[in-house]
Design an enzyme around this catalytic site. Structure first.
Site, PDB file in Angstrom:
ATOM      1  CG  HIS A  69      -1.992  -1.041   1.148  1.00  0.00           C
ATOM      2  ND1 HIS A  69      -3.020  -1.120   2.070  1.00  0.00           N
ATOM      3  CD2 HIS A  69      -2.211  -2.052   0.271  1.00  0.00           C
ATOM      4  CE1 HIS A  69      -3.819  -2.131   1.764  1.00  0.00           C
ATOM      5  NE2 HIS A  69      -3.344  -2.715   0.668  1.00  0.00           N
ATOM      6  CD  GLU A  71      -1.423   4.079   3.822  1.00  0.00           C
ATOM      7  OE1 GLU A  71      -2.553   4.367   4.225  1.00  0.00           O
ATOM      8  OE2 GLU A  71      -1.213   3.239   2.906  1.00  0.00           O
ATOM      9  CB  CYS A 103      -1.258   0.858   6.447  1.00  0.00           C
ATOM     10  SG  CYS A 103      -1.127   0.302   4.742  1.00  0.00           S
ATOM     11  CB  ALA A 176     -19.540   7.841 -30.787  1.00  0.00           C
ATOM     12  CB  SER A 188     -11.947  13.085 -41.521  1.00  0.00           C
ATOM     13  OG  SER A 188     -10.877  13.420 -40.655  1.00  0.00           O
ATOM     14  CB  THR A 216     -20.155   2.769 -30.349  1.00  0.00           C
ATOM     15  OG1 THR A 216     -21.064   3.693 -29.751  1.00  0.00           O
ATOM     16  CG2 THR A 216     -18.760   3.368 -30.341  1.00  0.00           C
ATOM     17  CG  ASP A 220     -17.499   5.559 -33.839  1.00  0.00           C
ATOM     18  OD1 ASP A 220     -18.148   5.944 -34.821  1.00  0.00           O
ATOM     19  OD2 ASP A 220     -17.532   6.124 -32.733  1.00  0.00           O
ATOM     20  NE  ARG A 227      -4.457   4.541 -30.316  1.00  0.00           N
ATOM     21  CZ  ARG A 227      -5.723   4.161 -30.164  1.00  0.00           C
ATOM     22  NH1 ARG A 227      -6.006   2.988 -29.598  1.00  0.00           N
ATOM     23  NH2 ARG A 227      -6.709   4.941 -30.556  1.00  0.00           N
TER      24      ARG A 227
END
Length: 327
Positions: A69, A71, A103, A176, A188, A216, A220, A227
């Protein structure tokens, strides 16, 4: 505002105001916590800094499940300089045995003299007992510095603990048409600038899963991967979220182009779903399919609750109008 042990809102505000001179240390801890987003589920993303003589001597953020963790990482970096120092943590330190030791035990053993905690941890095994344990051991604990920012950073974890569902970040009507889109203007691939696309990929880097509708996918042909250059990504470089397709009528093309490409670095744990046998091959390519039939009303509720039980905390719903219409 998240309160602890019955403190009145005015009391918390007063404590926060008194600590304003230390805000830059908590801001550093919050920045460290952001490096862990998308990588710690089902655990929260926490940042911690240790300050001795007004100098930061230790920094840490939550590692993936099973790792240390925040801490513990900060204490290890500080070493003996932790004795007599102040610990700033974006979330209440844990006090129970899970995959890692408590912790609070490490804090006590290191000789920390004071703790400043942004917000209490609502997880039932903690829920104020971590702070109470430190106070019982004689360590002063101040709570509330940058509490709103800390709560917002772990809103997915808080939602999972309190409601049994992950935080679902809805997209906008234009999502989208922004990244990965071949629909834009009919030809495009991009209609937005590099800065806008960078924001999209930074969001992908910080969520556990990205959810899209079949429409979608058809329009698309998105890759839905992250990336980013390493310096702009979180801990360990770019994180690829689990890719989920909601397909009410089995209309997703086979294969759907970019999306069908395997992504070995994407999470392999699927959310609970009703999978179409005809399209089950998607799972072999690191894509999960949720099928729901003709009536899509509320169909994703079991998916969200089941995913929360499996540990997911943050989902991003991309595209319009589905799957937003079936949340």
């Amino acid at each position: 505002m998240f309160l602890l042990s019955g403190l009145a809102p005015t009391h918390v505000a007063l404590v926060s105001h008194m600590l304003d001179g230390e805000r830059h240390f908590m801001d550093e801890a919050l920045q460290l916590a952001r490096r862990a987003l998308g990588r710690t589920a089902p655990n929260p993303a926490v940042g911690a800094v240790i300050v001795h003589a007004d100098q930061i001597v230790g920094r840490g953020w939550t590692h993936p499940p099973g790792g240390p963790h925040a801490e513990a990482v900060a204490l290890a970096e500080a070493g003996q300089r932790a004795a007599g120092a102040t610990l700033y943590a974006t979330l209440e330190p844990c006090c129970h045995h899970g995959r890692t030791p408590p912790c609070t035990d490490a804090i006590l053993a290191a000789g920390i003299a004071r703790c400043v905690v942004a917000v209490a941890d609502p997880f039932p095994a903690v829920d104020g007992t971590g702070i109470a344990r430190l106070r019982a051991a004689g360590i002063p604990v101040d709570v509330g510095l940058a509490s709103n920012e800390a709560a917002a950073l772990n809103a997915g974890f808080f939602a999972r603990v309190r409601t049994g569902r992950p935080l679902v970040l809805p997209g906008t009507r234009d999502d989208a048409r922004r990244p990965d889109s071949r629909r834009a203007l009919g030809h495009s691939r991009w209609i937005t600038g590099e800065a806008a696309r960078l924001v999209v990929h930074q969001l992908r880097d910080r969520v556990d899963a990205i959810v899209v509708g079949a429409g979608t996918v058809i329009a698309d042909d998105p890759a839905l991967t992250t990336r980013l250059p390493n310096e702009l990504a979180g801990d360990g470089g770019p994180h690829h979220p689990l890719r989920v397709v909601v397909d009410g009528r089995g209309s997703s093309p086979s294969p759907p182009g970019s999306l069908i490409q395997p992504c070995p670095d994407a999470p392999s744990r699927p959310p609970p779903r009703r999978r179409s046998r005809r399209r089950s091959g998607l799972a072999e390519r690191d894509v999960e399919l949720v099928t729901c039939g003709e009536d899509q009303s509320f169909v994703l509720t079991p998916c969200w609750t089941g995913s929360a039980r499996a540990g997911s905390t943050r989902f991003w719903s991309r595209g319009w109008p589905a799957p937003r219409g079936v949340l």
